[in-house]
Design an enzyme around this catalytic site. Structure first.
Site, mmCIF file in Angstrom:
data_model
loop_
_atom_site.group_PDB
_atom_site.id
_atom_site.type_symbol
_atom_site.label_atom_id
_atom_site.label_comp_id
_atom_site.label_asym_id
_atom_site.label_seq_id
_atom_site.Cartn_x
_atom_site.Cartn_y
_atom_site.Cartn_z
ATOM 1 C CD GLU A 47 19.095 73.860 0.544
ATOM 2 O OE1 GLU A 47 18.008 74.415 0.751
ATOM 3 O OE2 GLU A 47 19.287 72.622 0.704
ATOM 4 C CB SER A 163 -0.737 37.184 -16.653
ATOM 5 O OG SER A 163 -0.222 37.051 -15.338
ATOM 6 C CB THR A 191 -1.963 40.491 -7.615
ATOM 7 O OG1 THR A 191 -2.845 41.290 -8.404
ATOM 8 C CG2 THR A 191 -0.583 40.505 -8.249
ATOM 9 C CG LEU A 288 -6.447 47.181 -5.291
ATOM 10 C CD1 LEU A 288 -7.381 47.803 -4.255
ATOM 11 C CD2 LEU A 288 -5.314 46.408 -4.602
#
Length: 352
Positions: A47, A163, A191, A288
């Site tokens: 605003e 991966s 990971t 997880l």
């Protein structure tokens, strides 16, 4: 209002803990004379920016804004007073602000000053835009997004754990954009050990999202990319059972630690909400990810499906056992239209 919503979206990923807000000012004749959006927490609200652009032309005009103007002193003064001072005659608002510090107070101040107020224009669109902000206010936790990449056969890695890379360059670029919309990216220790990820938006957000590692054992490699905090900030979260020697080693590396009452996704998200996070991305392994789902910490799922068959026994899959005994127990998610990312397919699910 549609233009104000477009403006609000320009701040996506940068305003937490504040919401996304856009504003448009029309003069007394209905001509567009000012636009603004909230670009970053601590900077002027939408605003104020729109009114500054409009200047004296705002007097007697209309302010169209996606969220109720605030009425309290935070990092910036209350917008309600700025609207009143500008001589605005009418305010059109998409939705009231559920923040307890506002909660209708801004609209009440405007009405008390003799300003006509219309509320509820494009409210559904405004609520969808600020879904993460509204979720944090309602639950005390950030909105959780869970992302994984897999082959058509559901495998997330080869049997030996390899991966990189299942998904295409186009899909990975999409992930970088997704990270840029989030306040934190969360992984587990597995990971970090397996992939040594960087977890940044590759410069698409400044500052980069907080990188969070949730680990019980703190059995983590000493040379992980995450420990270099020149690229992006990192926070290591753990429970009270973490080995003192491992804590001391991380302290020597200068890695900030957060000890939780227990090593749980829910407690982690509560702590991140207290740090101002509206939205987080889970980029973790199956263990997880499963815990996050069980704890109610996932509201959206994004699965990138590559045209590959990786096979392997035992299979490496995105999730572990969720404890369902019958199909009637399995909750249904709402599926969004599939999206092509190069040769890959993005499939997104949401709880609402």
């Amino acid at each position: 209002m549609q233009r104000a919503l477009q403006l609000a979206a320009l701040g996506d990923g940068c305003t937490s803990p504040n919401p996304l807000v856009g504003a448009v000012v029309l003069d007394a004749a209905g001509q567009l004379v000012g636009e603004g959006y909230h670009a970053r927490a601590g900077e002027p609200h939408a605003e104020v920016g729109a009114l500054a652009q409009a200047g004296a032309r705002a007097r007697g005009g209309t302010l169209v804004v996606t969220l109720e103007p605030c009425c309290h002193h935070g990092r910036t003064p209350p917008c309600s007073q700025a609207v009143i001072a500008a001589g605005i005659a009418r305010v059109v608002v998409a939705m009231a602000d559920p923040n307890p510090q506002v909660a209708g107070g801004g609209l009440a101040q405007l009405r008390a000053a003799g300003i006509a107020v219309i509320c509820g224009v494009a409210e559904a669109e405004a609520r969808a835009l600020n879904r993460a902000f509204l979720h944090r206010l309602a639950t005390g936790r950030p909105l959780g997004l869970l992302k994984w990449a897999m082959g058509v056969d559901g495998r997330t890695a080869l049997s030996n754990g390899a991966s990189q890379w299942i998904s295409s360059p186009e899909a990975r670029q999409w992930v970088h954009r997704l990270r840029a919309r989030c306040d934190a990216v969360i992984v587990g220790g597995g990971t970090v050990r397996a992939d040594d990820p960087l977890l940044t938006s590759r410069g698409q957000r400044h500052p980069e999202p907080l990188r969070v590692v949730l680990s019980r054992s703190l059995d983590l490699p000493t040379s992980a990319q995450l420990w270099d905090q020149t690229a992006a900030p990192t926070l290591l979260a753990h429970g009270p059972e973490a080995p003192p020697q491992a804590c001391a080693a991380l302290d020597q590396r200068g890695v900030p630690r957060l000890e939780l009452p227990a090593c749980s996704p829910r407690l982690l998200l509560e702590a991140l909400a207290a740090r101002g996070c509206n939205q987080v991305l889970w980029e973790c392994g199956a263990e997880l990810a499963t815990a996050a789902l069980r704890d109610g910490c996932v509201q959206e799922v994004a699965a990138v499906i590559a045209p590959k068959l990786m096979g392997g026994e035992p299979a490496r899959t995105p999730l572990g056992e969720l404890g369902y005994a019958a199909m009637a127990d399995v909750p249904s998610w709402q599926a969004l239209p599939p999206q092509a990312l190069g040769p890959d397919l993005l499939w997104q699910l949401t709880t609402t």
